[in-house]
Design a protein around this motif. Structure first.
Motif, PDB file in Angstrom:
ATOM      1  N   ARG A  36       0.840  -1.207   0.000  1.00 37.51           N
ATOM      2  CA  ARG A  36       0.000   0.000   0.000  1.00 37.51           C
ATOM      3  C   ARG A  36       0.878   1.262   0.000  1.00 37.51           C
ATOM      4  O   ARG A  36       0.561   2.234  -0.690  1.00 37.51           O
ATOM      5  CB  ARG A  36      -0.906  -0.026   1.224  1.00 37.51           C
ATOM      6  CG  ARG A  36      -1.901   1.113   1.309  1.00 37.51           C
ATOM      7  CD  ARG A  36      -2.888   0.876   2.457  1.00 37.51           C
ATOM      8  NE  ARG A  36      -3.690   2.047   2.736  1.00 37.51           N
ATOM      9  CZ  ARG A  36      -4.776   2.393   2.062  1.00 37.51           C
ATOM     10  NH1 ARG A  36      -5.183   1.636   1.056  1.00 37.51           N
ATOM     11  NH2 ARG A  36      -5.467   3.476   2.371  1.00 37.51           N
ATOM     12  N   TRP A  55       2.118   1.805  -3.563  1.00 38.64           N
ATOM     13  CA  TRP A  55       1.097   2.405  -4.420  1.00 38.64           C
ATOM     14  C   TRP A  55       0.892   3.884  -4.064  1.00 38.64           C
ATOM     15  O   TRP A  55       0.644   4.711  -4.955  1.00 38.64           O
ATOM     16  CB  TRP A  55      -0.230   1.662  -4.283  1.00 38.64           C
ATOM     17  CG  TRP A  55      -0.244   0.313  -4.924  1.00 38.64           C
ATOM     18  CD1 TRP A  55      -0.457  -0.887  -4.305  1.00 38.64           C
ATOM     19  CD2 TRP A  55      -0.040   0.008  -6.306  1.00 38.64           C
ATOM     20  NE1 TRP A  55      -0.402  -1.926  -5.214  1.00 38.64           N
ATOM     21  CE2 TRP A  55      -0.145  -1.405  -6.447  1.00 38.64           C
ATOM     22  CE3 TRP A  55       0.222   0.773  -7.442  1.00 38.64           C
ATOM     23  CZ2 TRP A  55       0.010  -2.037  -7.676  1.00 38.64           C
ATOM     24  CZ3 TRP A  55       0.375   0.141  -8.667  1.00 38.64           C
ATOM     25  CH2 TRP A  55       0.263  -1.241  -8.771  1.00 38.64           C
ATOM     26  N   ARG A  83      -5.881   1.194  -5.831  1.00 37.70           N
ATOM     27  CA  ARG A  83      -5.292   0.297  -4.838  1.00 37.70           C
ATOM     28  C   ARG A  83      -5.281   0.908  -3.448  1.00 37.70           C
ATOM     29  O   ARG A  83      -5.067   0.210  -2.452  1.00 37.70           O
ATOM     30  CB  ARG A  83      -3.849  -0.032  -5.223  1.00 37.70           C
ATOM     31  CG  ARG A  83      -3.680  -1.221  -6.142  1.00 37.70           C
ATOM     32  CD  ARG A  83      -3.984  -0.896  -7.570  1.00 37.70           C
ATOM     33  NE  ARG A  83      -3.671  -2.033  -8.455  1.00 37.70           N
ATOM     34  CZ  ARG A  83      -3.849  -1.992  -9.767  1.00 37.70           C
ATOM     35  NH1 ARG A  83      -4.332  -0.905 -10.350  1.00 37.70           N
ATOM     36  NH2 ARG A  83      -3.570  -3.044 -10.498  1.00 37.70           N
TER      37      ARG A  83
END
Length: 455
Positions: free
Chosen positions: A213, A216, A255
């Motif tokens: 995460r 992204w 995402r």
């Protein structure tokens, strides 16, 4: 509910003695974030001249925005793993350090670094404050807290640029940065006693998928910075920059947002989407209105600015109203009402591109749009916390603010590209950009019923 500032009797008021210091502190911190975000725009032309840094002018704005995207994700992960206390203090510390670096800069490069550190602190702090609200305040007070947050943004929007201008003229541009820490540190200290009692989940390490995460988020931040830069360019050079940035955001942003976001799944995905659409609609119209009024109706900059002030005051009034209304039977009521107002208001403003329509009609429309934002924003913040498990409040709060920022950045870049495409924008350009803003709000209105989760 995860309120952890507990007492034998329920806390019924925002400024109850048990919450007074925390309320004053967090609202003051939000005000400082707002003031600095608005004041820098006033001071930066002087800064660029003083430091001979015009080539880095855009980076001084885009850098903090990009770093802030990453910081929001980091703060969400950190808050869910260890509670909001540490990321909040880290945010305050980095915010202050960034201000000191920028205020003491002897070269534009140092100021850009300071601004980036400041953006990192702002991103950490803004998400952590949402988690503080979720843990420290009972559910019935949260709409009032977020109404206070909205007011904390509105007041600086009214006086911040003027105050910053006076500081630049009479004290020097450095004090736009250096004066804020003197207030930020005491405000944070007011919050400290309440933070001690907040529950920390105490996880052994990073949540599953946290590193992915973060990756992204870095990609989204770089794309957002490129989009910001491309939107400020003139001519054909802006097109490839904007297109590359949009592709990057299309790949990275989903995402970082809840599963089902792209298909407007019921519940939290739609809540996040509505916040982004509303932000895109309002900001997209807000940047066009002064230009349209000055070029098409002969308004002075002051007069055009006063029209925006009307919207800011209406936003504050709408926030105040939603915080005092009885809880609606449906969670979709306030979002639907807010988006209806934004749709109607921006459409009305678009009508003023025709000379036959009085400007007063557009001013009234902008007031309606501002009131809609006031009804909408706090209600979506409350819904985000209500739809979040205790260990997901940080992640979902960061998603809410990420969607807000990225939608607005996208529309701003596209609006800038449209207005810069020709020698000079005309009525069709203004109508088109305002029409896009109204369409964003209308799409949100059509989806508003989906904030209610499936049974």
């Amino acid at each position: 509910m995860t309120a952890t500032v507990e007492a034998a009797t329920p806390v019924a008021r925002l400024y109850d003695p048990r919450l007074r210091a925390m309320t004053v502190g967090i609202v003051a911190l939000v005000s400082l974030l707002a003031f600095e975000a608005l004041a820098v725009g006033t001071a930066m032309p002087t800064v660029a001249r003083a430091l001979d840094g015009l080539s880095l002018y855009a980076l001084a704005f885009g850098g903090p925005f990009a770093v802030g995207v990453l910081a929001m994700v980091l703060s969400g992960i950190w808050s869910d793993a260890r509670g909001p206390r540490a990321p909040m203090w880290a945010g305050v510390g980095l915010f202050v350090v960034g201000l000191l670096l920028a205020g003491s800069a002897t070269a534009m490069g140092q100021l850009v670094v300071g601004r980036a550190v400041q953006g990192l602190g702002s991103g950490l702090l803004s998400v952590a404050l949402y988690v503080v609200v979720g843990q420290a305040y009972p559910e019935e007070l949260r709409r009032k807290v977020f109404a206070a947050f909205a007011a904390a943004w509105v007041v600086p929007s009214l006086v911040g640029p003027a105050v910053a201008g006076l500081i630049v003229e009479h004290l020097g541009w450095r004090w736009v940065f250096l004066a804020v820490p003197a207030v930020a540190v005491p405000a944070a200290l007011l919050v400290q006693p309440g933070l001690r009692s907040l529950r920390a989940p105490g996880a052994a390490g990073l949540p599953a998928g946290a590193l992915t995460r973060i990756g992204w988020a870095a990609g989204a931040g770089v794309s957002a910075a490129l989009l910001h830069h491309g939107g400020q360019q003139r001519g054909a050079s802006a097109v490839p920059l904007v297109l590359v940035a949009l592709v990057g955001l299309a790949v990275c942003a989903p995402r970082l947002l809840p599963a089902g976001f792209l298909r407007a799944a019921r519940g939290l995905p739609t809540v996040i989407g509505l916040r982004g659409l509303a932000s895109a609609a309002f900001v997209g119209a807000e940047v066009v209105i002064p230009l349209m009024l000055s070029r098409e109706r002969g308004f002075t900059p002051t007069a055009a600015g006063l029209v925006l002030t009307v919207g800011a005051l209406a936003w504050s009034a709408g926030s105040w109203l939603q915080g005092r209304l009885p809880a609606p039977r449906s969670s979709a009521t306030l979002p639907r009402a807010g988006l209806a107002c934004i749709t109607l208001g921006t459409t009305t403003v678009a009508l003023t591109v025709w000379p036959a329509v009085p400007v007063a009609v557009g001013v009234l429309g902008w007031a309606v749009a501002g009131a809609g934002m006031g009804l909408l924003y706090p209600s979506l913040s409350v819904l985000t916390l209500e739809l979040s498990a205790p260990d997901e409040q940080g992640r979902n709060s960061s998603s809410l603010q990420l969607g807000d920022s990225l939608f607005a950045a996208t529309v701003l870049a596209l609006t800038g590209a449209v207005l810069a495409a020709g020698a000079a924008p005309g009525p069709a350009d203004y109508a088109g950009t305002l029409g896009v803003a109204a369409a964003c709000a209308l799409l949100g209105l059509l989806l508003a019923h989906r904030v209610t989760p499936s049974r």
